[in-house]
Structures are given as C-alpha cells and as structure tokens.
Design a protein around this motif. Structure first.
Motif, PDB file in Angstrom:
ATOM      1  N   GLY A 264      30.340 -43.983   8.271  1.00 35.97           N
ATOM      2  CA  GLY A 264      28.898 -44.098   8.057  1.00 35.97           C
ATOM      3  C   GLY A 264      28.150 -43.572   9.269  1.00 35.97           C
ATOM      4  N   VAL A 265      27.094 -42.787   9.024  1.00 32.20           N
ATOM      5  CA  VAL A 265      26.297 -42.187  10.094  1.00 32.20           C
ATOM      6  C   VAL A 265      24.838 -42.585   9.891  1.00 32.20           C
ATOM      7  CG1 VAL A 265      25.591 -40.063  11.235  1.00 32.20           C
ATOM      8  CG2 VAL A 265      27.874 -40.223  10.221  1.00 32.20           C
ATOM      9  N   ALA A 266      24.234 -43.202  10.907  1.00 33.00           N
ATOM     10  CA  ALA A 266      22.833 -43.623  10.819  1.00 33.00           C
ATOM     11  C   ALA A 266      22.137 -43.359  12.139  1.00 33.00           C
ATOM     12  CB  ALA A 266      22.739 -45.110  10.466  1.00 33.00           C
ATOM     13  N   GLU A 267      20.871 -42.984  12.046  1.00 32.78           N
ATOM     14  CA  GLU A 267      20.054 -42.861  13.246  1.00 32.78           C
ATOM     15  C   GLU A 267      19.178 -44.107  13.364  1.00 32.78           C
ATOM     16  OE1 GLU A 267      16.995 -39.792  15.533  1.00 32.78           O
ATOM     17  OE2 GLU A 267      18.043 -39.157  13.716  1.00 32.78           O
ATOM     18  N   LEU A 268      18.981 -44.569  14.600  1.00 35.87           N
ATOM     19  CA  LEU A 268      18.243 -45.807  14.848  1.00 35.87           C
ATOM     20  C   LEU A 268      16.862 -45.447  15.394  1.00 35.87           C
ATOM     21  CD1 LEU A 268      21.188 -47.632  16.650  1.00 35.87           C
ATOM     22  CD2 LEU A 268      20.719 -47.512  14.204  1.00 35.87           C
ATOM     23  N   PRO A 269      15.813 -45.507  14.562  1.00 36.87           N
ATOM     24  CA  PRO A 269      14.493 -45.042  14.996  1.00 36.87           C
ATOM     25  C   PRO A 269      13.663 -46.084  15.733  1.00 36.87           C
ATOM     26  CG  PRO A 269      14.431 -45.620  12.684  1.00 36.87           C
ATOM     27  CD  PRO A 269      15.847 -45.865  13.148  1.00 36.87           C
ATOM     28  N   GLU A 270      14.188 -47.317  15.860  1.00 38.39           N
ATOM     29  CA  GLU A 270      13.409 -48.363  16.528  1.00 38.39           C
ATOM     30  C   GLU A 270      14.352 -49.375  17.169  1.00 38.39           C
ATOM     31  OE1 GLU A 270      12.811 -51.232  12.613  1.00 38.39           O
ATOM     32  OE2 GLU A 270      11.350 -49.649  13.028  1.00 38.39           O
ATOM     33  N   PRO A 271      13.896 -50.088  18.202  1.00 41.17           N
ATOM     34  CA  PRO A 271      14.762 -51.089  18.846  1.00 41.17           C
ATOM     35  C   PRO A 271      15.115 -52.223  17.886  1.00 41.17           C
ATOM     36  CG  PRO A 271      12.856 -50.566  20.228  1.00 41.17           C
ATOM     37  CD  PRO A 271      12.592 -49.971  18.874  1.00 41.17           C
TER      38      PRO A 271
END
Length: 308
Positions: A264-271
């Motif tokens: 699984g690949v995810a980008e984290l746009p917020e803390p």
C-alpha cells in the motif's frame, strides 16, 4: 514508454502535490497541469492552459526544450530523464526545480509527463533525515533478522517527520509491505528459511530505497518505508521496483518457494499520529478486493484521518 488512461491522468492531477505538467511534444503546449502546481506558480490551472512552459521557465528556450524532448523519444526506456531548471512564480523569486520527464501514451497519443519538485526543499529534507537517522543510530535499534529499523525507532522518526507535513511543508509518503504468505513459508519450509527470506527482504529494501528513505520491520510480516520529501508517485515507482525484484527471487533448493506481497502506498498531506496512520493504511489494504496475484501494489491516495 508508459501507457496511461484519461482516468489515471485525472487521478495524478488530483492527488499529486508536485508540480505536474503534461506537454504535447509536437508544439510544446500544456495539456494538463495540477491544481497544487498551478497554485504554487500563482495561477489557476485554467490560466496556465494559455501559456507555454518556457513562459515560467526563464532560462529555457523553445529550441532547448524541443531538443530535450527529442532526445527523450530516442532514449526513453521507461525510466525517463531529468531536467533541472529555474521556475518562475507570478510573484516572488525563481526556484530551481528538478523535473523527471517521461513519455506516456493517452488513448494512443504520445505526451510528456513532467513531475517537478523544488530542489531547495529536497536538500533541506535530506539534511533533516540524516540528523534524525544519526540520532536513531546512537543506540542499537535494528531488527536482528532484517537489519532494518525496528518498530519503536521507526515510530520515533515517523513522529518527528510527520510534525513537518503540510501544504507548505514536508512531503511524506508511506509504503507498507505485507508479506502475505510468510506464515505459510515458515510452516512449509521451517523458521530458518522464513528468517532467510526476511533477511533477503531487508537487503532488497535497502538496495531499492534511497539514502533518505527510512526502512523498518514494523511487525512480524509487515515492512514499512517512509519517503521524506517525496510524493505518492515516487512511492508507487519504488513499490513497483520492489515487486519486480520480488518476482525474480528464487531459492534453488526450494523451487516452489515464492514470496507473495501486498503493498500500500499513501501520501500524508497533514500531521497526525503515526500509529493511527499506519493502522488506517493496514485496514484499507485488508478491505481492498484483490485478485490473487503474487505481488500487488495499491495506490491509497492522500491519507487523512477524519475526526467524527
């Protein structure tokens, strides 16, 4: 050359926090630009459709860009090429950007995908990551089998990095690798062979990742990679690279042994809290309707935790 559908293009444009451009190599016109990239330049995406890329690349002439794209046609083998050039915002100073250029096909037509990132941001991220890794290495905090960081060290680095995440801050992408059949390997071939497979997985991740990426064994069969300063497209590229390598792994004395993985690949746009983010990634991977492939890669998008 990569093949890409209109639906995939839309997804890239909606999800990426890089400056993403899609060009017609024939006349250098802009075909697509993502909203985040357009906003960074100080325009709307619609405004940029009337501009040529060289209008916001002050040191790049049309002839130079045409030459680069022509070479790309000749040399492209799926990896693309890199272009470093200043990019001018509508207000403010020029920023040096590194663009990765790749030929793609959309409905049978050839285009150029340019994925760009501010070099100064990348250098700052690299320095910060090296400092965090130096702190983590003051004690022995590696998993003994894989020689990757163990869970607590990984979470410590994760917490420090995720504080800096935001639209104007750090890019951070998370990869979770689930070795789906590790229990079966241990049962069929023995614990020592399972440990050997894990050691090889550790070596594979260290060779596939860059110096800035943080690789860890998060639990028995789950491995994680944090990619500071990189977006989910970078994560998908690395996940595909790992899976291609896994498909080639064979053990001569155990010809039926194969490693089955789900990534699984995810980008984290917020803390947010790392353990909750990881829990959500793992939960989403469980819920996906997958086909029974030996290796699977799942784009999980921009990962946010909605409060009830």
């Amino acid at each position: 050359m990569a093949r890409i559908s209109e639906q995939e293009v839309t997804h890239i444009l909606q999800q990426s926090l890089d400056l993403v451009l899609i060009l017609d190599p024939g006349d250098l016109t802009l075909m697509f630009v993502n909203e985040h990239g357009a906003n960074w330049l100080g325009y709307t995406a619609a405004d940029l459709m009337d501009k040529l890329p060289i209008e916001f690349m002050p040191e790049m002439s049309a002839a130079e860009l045409e030459g680069i794209l022509e070479n790309l046609r000749i040399l492209d083998e799926g990896e693309g090429t890199v272009l470093v050039t200043p990019v001018r915002r509508s207000i403010g100073n020029d920023h040096d950007f590194e663009f990765r250029l790749q030929l793609i096909q959309i409905d049978g037509r050839e285009f150029v995908l340019a994925n760009g990132r501010d070099i100064a941001e990348r250098v700052a991220v690299t320095d910060e990551v090296h400092n965090l890794l130096a702190d983590a290495q003051t004690e022995s905090r590696q998993d003994k089998t894989t020689q990757l960081y163990q869970r607590d060290t990984f979470l410590q680095i994760f917490r420090d990095l995720v504080k800096e995440v935001g639209p104007d801050g750090l890019r951070l992408t998370l990869i979770v690798i689930d070795m789906k059949n590790l229990h079966d390997i241990n049962s069929q071939f023995g614990q020592s062979v399972g440990d050997r497979v894990l050691r090889n997985m550790g070596n594979l991740l260290r060779h596939a990742a860059t110096r800035e990426d943080i690789c860890a064994r998060f639990s028995g069969r789950k491995l994680c990679i944090l990619m500071p300063g990189k977006g989910q497209n970078d994560g998908l590229t690395l996940a595909d690279k790992i899976n291609r390598a896994l498909a080639k792994v064979k053990y001569s004395e155990f010809p039926t042994l194969r490693i089955h993985s789900s990534v699984g690949v995810a980008e984290l746009p917020e803390p947010n809290e790392p353990e909750l983010l990881l829990e959500k990634v793992i939960s989403q991977m469980r819920e996906l309707k997958t086909v029974e492939l030996a290796q699977e890669v799942h784009r999980l998008g921009l990962l946010t935790l909605q409060l009830p």
